[in-house]
Scaffold this motif. Structure first.
Motif, PDB file in Angstrom:
ATOM      1  N   ASP A 281       0.811  -1.213   0.000  1.00 37.17           N
ATOM      2  CA  ASP A 281       0.000   0.000   0.000  1.00 37.17           C
ATOM      3  C   ASP A 281       0.850   1.272   0.000  1.00 37.17           C
ATOM      4  O   ASP A 281       0.359   2.345  -0.329  1.00 37.17           O
ATOM      5  CB  ASP A 281      -0.952   0.022   1.204  1.00 37.17           C
ATOM      6  CG  ASP A 281      -2.108  -0.957   1.057  1.00 37.17           C
ATOM      7  OD1 ASP A 281      -2.272  -1.551  -0.029  1.00 37.17           O
ATOM      8  OD2 ASP A 281      -2.857  -1.133   2.045  1.00 37.17           O
ATOM      9  N   HIS A 282       2.107   1.151   0.354  1.00 33.15           N
ATOM     10  CA  HIS A 282       3.020   2.298   0.377  1.00 33.15           C
ATOM     11  C   HIS A 282       3.843   2.419  -0.901  1.00 33.15           C
ATOM     12  O   HIS A 282       4.426   3.464  -1.169  1.00 33.15           O
ATOM     13  CB  HIS A 282       3.980   2.199   1.561  1.00 33.15           C
ATOM     14  CG  HIS A 282       3.285   2.324   2.876  1.00 33.15           C
ATOM     15  ND1 HIS A 282       2.935   3.534   3.427  1.00 33.15           N
ATOM     16  CD2 HIS A 282       2.861   1.374   3.742  1.00 33.15           C
ATOM     17  CE1 HIS A 282       2.334   3.322   4.582  1.00 33.15           C
ATOM     18  NE2 HIS A 282       2.272   2.031   4.799  1.00 33.15           N
ATOM     19  N   LEU A 283       3.915   1.338  -1.673  1.00 33.27           N
ATOM     20  CA  LEU A 283       4.759   1.331  -2.877  1.00 33.27           C
ATOM     21  C   LEU A 283       4.112   2.079  -4.026  1.00 33.27           C
ATOM     22  O   LEU A 283       2.951   1.872  -4.334  1.00 33.27           O
ATOM     23  CB  LEU A 283       5.045  -0.103  -3.332  1.00 33.27           C
ATOM     24  CG  LEU A 283       6.038  -0.887  -2.501  1.00 33.27           C
ATOM     25  CD1 LEU A 283       6.096  -2.329  -2.993  1.00 33.27           C
ATOM     26  CD2 LEU A 283       7.405  -0.240  -2.533  1.00 33.27           C
ATOM     27  N   LEU A 284       4.890   2.909  -4.676  1.00 31.38           N
ATOM     28  CA  LEU A 284       4.415   3.637  -5.850  1.00 31.38           C
ATOM     29  C   LEU A 284       4.736   2.893  -7.135  1.00 31.38           C
ATOM     30  O   LEU A 284       4.148   3.170  -8.171  1.00 31.38           O
ATOM     31  CB  LEU A 284       5.052   5.027  -5.904  1.00 31.38           C
ATOM     32  CG  LEU A 284       4.795   5.916  -4.701  1.00 31.38           C
ATOM     33  CD1 LEU A 284       5.603   7.192  -4.812  1.00 31.38           C
ATOM     34  CD2 LEU A 284       3.312   6.220  -4.573  1.00 31.38           C
ATOM     35  N   ASP A 285       5.671   1.973  -7.066  1.00 36.52           N
ATOM     36  CA  ASP A 285       6.180   1.303  -8.272  1.00 36.52           C
ATOM     37  C   ASP A 285       6.356  -0.197  -8.027  1.00 36.52           C
ATOM     38  O   ASP A 285       7.452  -0.719  -8.160  1.00 36.52           O
ATOM     39  CB  ASP A 285       7.481   1.953  -8.720  1.00 36.52           C
ATOM     40  CG  ASP A 285       8.475   2.144  -7.581  1.00 36.52           C
ATOM     41  OD1 ASP A 285       8.227   1.644  -6.463  1.00 36.52           O
ATOM     42  OD2 ASP A 285       9.502   2.792  -7.804  1.00 36.52           O
TER      43      ASP A 285
ATOM     44  N   MET B  69       7.916   9.765  -1.435  1.00 36.58           N
ATOM     45  CA  MET B  69       9.363   9.667  -1.255  1.00 36.58           C
ATOM     46  C   MET B  69       9.944   8.859  -2.414  1.00 36.58           C
ATOM     47  O   MET B  69       9.410   7.815  -2.774  1.00 36.58           O
ATOM     48  CB  MET B  69       9.688   9.008   0.080  1.00 36.58           C
ATOM     49  CG  MET B  69       9.119   9.755   1.262  1.00 36.58           C
ATOM     50  SD  MET B  69       9.364   8.893   2.821  1.00 36.58           S
ATOM     51  CE  MET B  69      11.044   9.357   3.174  1.00 36.58           C
ATOM     52  N   ARG B  70      11.021   9.353  -2.959  1.00 34.44           N
ATOM     53  CA  ARG B  70      11.716   8.650  -4.041  1.00 34.44           C
ATOM     54  C   ARG B  70      13.132   8.360  -3.569  1.00 34.44           C
ATOM     55  O   ARG B  70      13.830   9.240  -3.063  1.00 34.44           O
ATOM     56  CB  ARG B  70      11.742   9.509  -5.295  1.00 34.44           C
ATOM     57  CG  ARG B  70      10.350   9.823  -5.791  1.00 34.44           C
ATOM     58  CD  ARG B  70      10.172   9.370  -7.221  1.00 34.44           C
ATOM     59  NE  ARG B  70       8.800   9.591  -7.623  1.00 34.44           N
ATOM     60  CZ  ARG B  70       7.936   8.622  -7.855  1.00 34.44           C
ATOM     61  NH1 ARG B  70       8.304   7.379  -7.755  1.00 34.44           N
ATOM     62  NH2 ARG B  70       6.709   8.893  -8.222  1.00 34.44           N
ATOM     63  N   PHE B  71      13.518   7.094  -3.751  1.00 36.56           N
ATOM     64  CA  PHE B  71      14.844   6.652  -3.342  1.00 36.56           C
ATOM     65  C   PHE B  71      15.548   5.953  -4.501  1.00 36.56           C
ATOM     66  O   PHE B  71      14.896   5.403  -5.385  1.00 36.56           O
ATOM     67  CB  PHE B  71      14.749   5.625  -2.203  1.00 36.56           C
ATOM     68  CG  PHE B  71      14.073   6.119  -0.965  1.00 36.56           C
ATOM     69  CD1 PHE B  71      14.766   6.847  -0.014  1.00 36.56           C
ATOM     70  CD2 PHE B  71      12.732   5.831  -0.721  1.00 36.56           C
ATOM     71  CE1 PHE B  71      14.144   7.283   1.147  1.00 36.56           C
ATOM     72  CE2 PHE B  71      12.098   6.263   0.440  1.00 36.56           C
ATOM     73  CZ  PHE B  71      12.817   6.989   1.369  1.00 36.56           C
ATOM     74  N   ARG B  72      16.851   5.941  -4.439  1.00 34.47           N
ATOM     75  CA  ARG B  72      17.644   5.028  -5.253  1.00 34.47           C
ATOM     76  C   ARG B  72      18.107   3.949  -4.295  1.00 34.47           C
ATOM     77  O   ARG B  72      18.841   4.230  -3.355  1.00 34.47           O
ATOM     78  CB  ARG B  72      18.848   5.723  -5.885  1.00 34.47           C
ATOM     79  CG  ARG B  72      19.768   4.695  -6.561  1.00 34.47           C
ATOM     80  CD  ARG B  72      20.696   5.291  -7.537  1.00 34.47           C
ATOM     81  NE  ARG B  72      19.895   5.627  -8.723  1.00 34.47           N
ATOM     82  CZ  ARG B  72      20.406   6.188  -9.798  1.00 34.47           C
ATOM     83  NH1 ARG B  72      21.676   6.499  -9.846  1.00 34.47           N
ATOM     84  NH2 ARG B  72      19.643   6.454 -10.836  1.00 34.47           N
TER      85      ARG B  72
ATOM     86  N   ALA C 207      10.021  -6.528 -10.144  1.00 26.30           N
ATOM     87  CA  ALA C 207      10.846  -6.989 -11.276  1.00 26.30           C
ATOM     88  C   ALA C 207      12.318  -7.048 -10.897  1.00 26.30           C
ATOM     89  O   ALA C 207      13.042  -7.946 -11.341  1.00 26.30           O
ATOM     90  CB  ALA C 207      10.636  -6.081 -12.489  1.00 26.30           C
ATOM     91  N   ALA C 208      12.768  -6.109 -10.062  1.00 27.87           N
ATOM     92  CA  ALA C 208      14.166  -6.147  -9.606  1.00 27.87           C
ATOM     93  C   ALA C 208      14.427  -7.437  -8.829  1.00 27.87           C
ATOM     94  O   ALA C 208      15.447  -8.109  -9.038  1.00 27.87           O
ATOM     95  CB  ALA C 208      14.492  -4.923  -8.760  1.00 27.87           C
ATOM     96  N   GLY C 209      13.492  -7.807  -7.953  1.00 26.50           N
ATOM     97  CA  GLY C 209      13.643  -9.062  -7.206  1.00 26.50           C
ATOM     98  C   GLY C 209      13.570 -10.275  -8.108  1.00 26.50           C
ATOM     99  O   GLY C 209      14.362 -11.217  -7.970  1.00 26.50           O
TER     100      GLY C 209
END
Length: 177
Positions: A54-58, A134-137, A64-66
């Motif tokens: 519910d918190h994930l934007l992508d 929030m956007r993170f790398r 897909a990364a996993g």
């Protein structure tokens, strides 16, 4: 704990083995008392848990990364038709989550290529915290190759993310609550 951003360590099957307090506050968990069983801390397994999704934007990009890690795993690629015993248990844990993610996962599995193993790589993370985006790398760096451990640093990418991170610290810091 010394990192100014959310940070954690994953093992070779994407289980969280250590996490700073900031990432636990961001995720809304206390790993001393929650998610203590095998696969409960697995990043792929929680990809079907609304508490996190519910918190994930992508969701697609992060999942897909996993998937790419498992399809290009250094111990041999995983296959849904003939999974290794550990991956089979992980899939069962994932499937016990929200059913809407199972079909999405299967579709994503089909179109995601394997990742070429590297010592350092990154993935994008978008996270909702309150009203903030929030956007993170997510920067992954090997910390112990024989044991398959990797640092994951969620480095904020913009002022809004840093501001939200400071609000998170204020909300959960000493004396909060």
């Amino acid at each position: 704990e010394s990192m100014p951003w959310p940070a954690f360590v994953l093992d070779e099957v994407l289980e969280v083995v250590a996490a700073n307090q900031l990432v636990q506050d961001l995720w809304g968990v206390d790993l001393r008392h929650e998610f203590t069983e095998r696969f409960e801390r697995n990043m792929m397994a929680v990809a079907s848990n609304p508490r996190f999704t519910d918190h994930l934007l992508d969701w697609e990009e992060l999942t897909a990364a996993g998937i790419s890690v498992f399809k290009g795993h250094h111990m041999g690629p995983e296959d849904l038709a003939a999974p290794s015993p550990v991956f089979n248990q992980l899939l069962a844990h994932f499937a016990a989550g929200d059913p809407q993610y199972v079909a999405r996962f299967l579709n994503l599995w089909q179109k995601t290529p394997p990742r070429t193993p590297k010592v350092r790589w990154w993935y994008p993370v978008g996270w909702r915290y309150g009203d903030a985006t929030m956007r993170f790398r997510g920067m992954v760096t090997t910390c112990n190759e024989p044991h398959g451990l990797a640092f994951n640093d969620w480095i904020p990418l913009d002022a809004e993310s840093w501001t939200a991170l400071e609000q998170l610290r204020a909300d959960h810091g000493p004396g909060a609550g």
